[in-house]
Design a protein around this motif. Structure first.
Motif, PDB file in Angstrom:
ATOM      1  N   UNK A   1      -7.206  -7.749  51.027  1.00  0.00           N
ATOM      2  CA  UNK A   1      -6.988  -6.382  51.418  1.00  0.00           C
ATOM      3  C   UNK A   1      -5.552  -5.978  51.117  1.00  0.00           C
ATOM      4  N   UNK A   2      -4.612  -6.851  51.448  1.00  0.00           N
ATOM      5  CA  UNK A   2      -3.200  -6.527  51.230  1.00  0.00           C
ATOM      6  C   UNK A   2      -2.921  -6.296  49.756  1.00  0.00           C
ATOM      7  N   UNK A   3      -3.440  -7.142  48.909  1.00  0.00           N
ATOM      8  CA  UNK A   3      -3.231  -6.994  47.466  1.00  0.00           C
ATOM      9  C   UNK A   3      -3.868  -5.705  46.953  1.00  0.00           C
ATOM     10  N   UNK A   4      -5.078  -5.416  47.392  1.00  0.00           N
ATOM     11  CA  UNK A   4      -5.778  -4.220  46.921  1.00  0.00           C
ATOM     12  C   UNK A   4      -5.135  -2.928  47.420  1.00  0.00           C
ATOM     13  N   UNK A   5      -4.695  -2.920  48.656  1.00  0.00           N
ATOM     14  CA  UNK A   5      -4.178  -1.692  49.254  1.00  0.00           C
ATOM     15  C   UNK A   5      -2.680  -1.508  49.023  1.00  0.00           C
ATOM     16  N   UNK A   6      -1.918  -2.590  49.135  1.00  0.00           N
ATOM     17  CA  UNK A   6      -0.451  -2.490  49.042  1.00  0.00           C
ATOM     18  C   UNK A   6       0.093  -2.922  47.683  1.00  0.00           C
ATOM     19  N   UNK A   7      -0.759  -3.394  46.799  1.00  0.00           N
ATOM     20  CA  UNK A   7      -0.295  -3.806  45.481  1.00  0.00           C
ATOM     21  C   UNK A   7       0.504  -5.089  45.483  1.00  0.00           C
TER      22      UNK A   7
ATOM     23  N   UNK B   1     -14.831  -4.375  56.197  1.00  0.00           N
ATOM     24  CA  UNK B   1     -15.381  -4.388  54.842  1.00  0.00           C
ATOM     25  C   UNK B   1     -14.780  -5.534  54.029  1.00  0.00           C
ATOM     26  N   UNK B   2     -13.493  -5.763  54.149  1.00  0.00           N
ATOM     27  CA  UNK B   2     -12.847  -6.867  53.426  1.00  0.00           C
ATOM     28  C   UNK B   2     -13.232  -8.224  54.013  1.00  0.00           C
TER      29      UNK B   2
ATOM     30  N   UNK C   1     -15.222 -12.242  52.441  1.00  0.00           N
ATOM     31  CA  UNK C   1     -14.511 -13.514  52.420  1.00  0.00           C
ATOM     32  C   UNK C   1     -15.495 -14.667  52.483  1.00  0.00           C
ATOM     33  N   UNK C   2     -15.245 -15.681  51.663  1.00  0.00           N
ATOM     34  CA  UNK C   2     -16.023 -16.910  51.710  1.00  0.00           C
ATOM     35  C   UNK C   2     -15.116 -18.026  52.214  1.00  0.00           C
ATOM     36  N   UNK C   3     -15.536 -18.702  53.252  1.00  0.00           N
ATOM     37  CA  UNK C   3     -14.793 -19.836  53.774  1.00  0.00           C
ATOM     38  C   UNK C   3     -15.532 -21.098  53.365  1.00  0.00           C
ATOM     39  N   UNK C   4     -14.893 -21.904  52.542  1.00  0.00           N
ATOM     40  CA  UNK C   4     -15.504 -23.155  52.114  1.00  0.00           C
ATOM     41  C   UNK C   4     -14.515 -24.290  52.348  1.00  0.00           C
TER      42      UNK C   4
END
Length: 43
Positions: free
Chosen positions: A1-7, A26-27, A31-34
């Motif tokens: 989310x941070x990368x998508x919204x804040x660049x 939504x974000x 997320x996949x936790x493996x």
């Protein structure tokens, strides 16, 4: 989310202050936790 919204800027940008619950959810749903099969937990 941070990368998508804040660049990728350091810290929070105005668009995530405060983050809306619906946007965050939504974000989080994407997320996949493996874990590696070699991961061991010792107590």
């Amino acid at each position: 989310m941070h990368l998508a919204v804040c660049g990728g800027r350091t810290g929070l940008c105005d668009a995530t202050r405060p983050a809306s619950g619906s946007d965050l959810l939504r974000y989080l749903r994407r997320v996949n936790f493996t874990a590696s099969m070699t991961m061991r937990i010792t107590v």
